[in-house]
Design a protein around this motif. Structure first.
Motif, PDB file in Angstrom:
ATOM      1  N   ILE A 199      35.082  51.758  38.370  1.00  0.00           N
ATOM      2  CA  ILE A 199      34.427  50.496  38.712  1.00  0.00           C
ATOM      3  C   ILE A 199      32.935  50.714  38.929  1.00  0.00           C
ATOM      4  N   LEU A 210      37.712  46.123  34.837  1.00  0.00           N
ATOM      5  CA  LEU A 210      37.639  45.266  36.023  1.00  0.00           C
ATOM      6  C   LEU A 210      36.194  44.863  36.320  1.00  0.00           C
ATOM      7  N   SER A 211      35.304  45.826  36.264  1.00  0.00           N
ATOM      8  CA  SER A 211      33.902  45.541  36.529  1.00  0.00           C
ATOM      9  C   SER A 211      33.335  44.563  35.508  1.00  0.00           C
ATOM     10  N   SER A 214      34.920  40.963  36.019  1.00  0.00           N
ATOM     11  CA  SER A 214      34.408  40.287  37.210  1.00  0.00           C
ATOM     12  C   SER A 214      32.998  39.756  36.977  1.00  0.00           C
ATOM     13  N   SER A 215      32.194  40.500  36.211  1.00  0.00           N
ATOM     14  CA  SER A 215      30.837  40.026  35.895  1.00  0.00           C
ATOM     15  C   SER A 215      30.870  38.799  34.993  1.00  0.00           C
ATOM     16  N   PHE A 217      33.278  36.510  35.321  1.00  0.00           N
ATOM     17  CA  PHE A 217      34.059  35.528  36.079  1.00  0.00           C
ATOM     18  C   PHE A 217      35.388  35.220  35.387  1.00  0.00           C
ATOM     19  N   ASN A 218      35.981  36.250  34.794  1.00  0.00           N
ATOM     20  CA  ASN A 218      37.275  36.110  34.129  1.00  0.00           C
ATOM     21  C   ASN A 218      38.368  36.443  35.145  1.00  0.00           C
ATOM     22  N   THR A 219      38.767  35.441  35.922  1.00  0.00           N
ATOM     23  CA  THR A 219      39.726  35.661  36.998  1.00  0.00           C
ATOM     24  C   THR A 219      41.083  36.097  36.472  1.00  0.00           C
ATOM     25  N   VAL A 222      40.906  39.797  35.581  1.00  0.00           N
ATOM     26  CA  VAL A 222      40.863  40.647  36.770  1.00  0.00           C
ATOM     27  C   VAL A 222      42.249  40.737  37.406  1.00  0.00           C
TER      28      VAL A 222
END
Length: 251
Positions: A199, A210-211, A214-215, A217-219, A222
């Protein structure tokens, strides 16, 4: 229906109920999907990236390779150190303050140092996983080695057993259950250390995905990877339980 089957059925119903409620809340916009995603969205993401283009399979392979390498190296070093400490308490007293100080350092804070030493590749992630696994397995090994019955130790000395035979026939069999408890945790923490390192900075791996997600905004992405990691951790724990039961059948 016996109790064990009933328990499995109850668990399945509880999970199904929670998933249905989650999907309903997302579909009816009770809660913004950007915050909680949706079970169908997670399933679609995993289907596309696991069985479609296979991107997650490649990253999963890198993460597991780092985890197994960290676990193997950490376990070998920890058991060797633990056996040395059990045989020589004087050696343990000499190194205990140093090891305690190193173990108290947060590994995530040490991650940038590992990146400087080993680079962005797999080696830095193995180093982080190693640092977590080593101290957990070391603690279990020392505790197991010290758990041998005093009566057995006296009996071994009375029968004229050499220190080596005493260790093989009395200390090691007694220590194995405690060591396995440390191994189980060590393997899980190796995975956590590797993913944590990915990460922070990495070229491959689930943590790197994951990193990235998240950048963006793909919930759903994640949560999909977190679900994959949770299932992997549960599988690791189950595998260690099976191995422990097989090796300790004599008990």
């Amino acid at each position: 229906m016996n109790t064990r089957t009933q328990t499995y059925v109850d668990r399945a119903l509880a999970v199904a109920g929670l998933v249905a409620l989650w999907q309903l809340a997302a579909s009816l916009s009770w809660v913004d999907q950007l915050l909680i995603g949706s079970p169908m969205g997670i399933a679609a993401y995993l289907r596309e990236n696991l069985f479609g283009d296979g991107i997650l399979l490649v990253d999963f392979g890198w993460t597991m390779l780092g985890t197994l390498a960290a676990f193997a190296l950490g376990t070998l070093a920890a058991i060797a150190t633990g056996v040395l400490f059990v045989i020589s308490p004087r050696m343990e007293r000499a190194f205990e303050p140093i090891l305690a100080a190193v173990n108290s350092m947060p590994r995530i804070a040490l991650a940038p140092l590992f990146l400087i030493w080993f680079g962005l590749g797999l080696a830095s992630k193995v180093a982080i996983g190693f640092s977590l696994c080593y101290f957990i397995v070391l603690s279990g090994t020392v505790a197991g080695g010290r758990s041998v019955s005093q009566d057995h130790s006296v009996l071994a000395v009375t029968l004229g057993a050499s220190p080596w035979r005493k260790f093989i026939h009395f200390t090691l069999p007694t220590a194995v259950p405690t060591i396995f408890a440390g191994l189980r945790l060590g393997l899980v923490y190796s995975l956590l250390g590797v993913v944590g390192g990915e990460i922070i900075a990495s070229e491959h791996g689930l943590g790197q995905q994951l990193s990235l997600l998240s950048s963006q905004f793909n919930t759903n992405g994640v949560l999909g990877i977190l679900l994959l990691l949770a299932l992997t951790g549960a599988g690791i724990n189950g595998l260690m339980n099976v191995l422990e039961n097989a090796l300790l059948r004599w008990r």
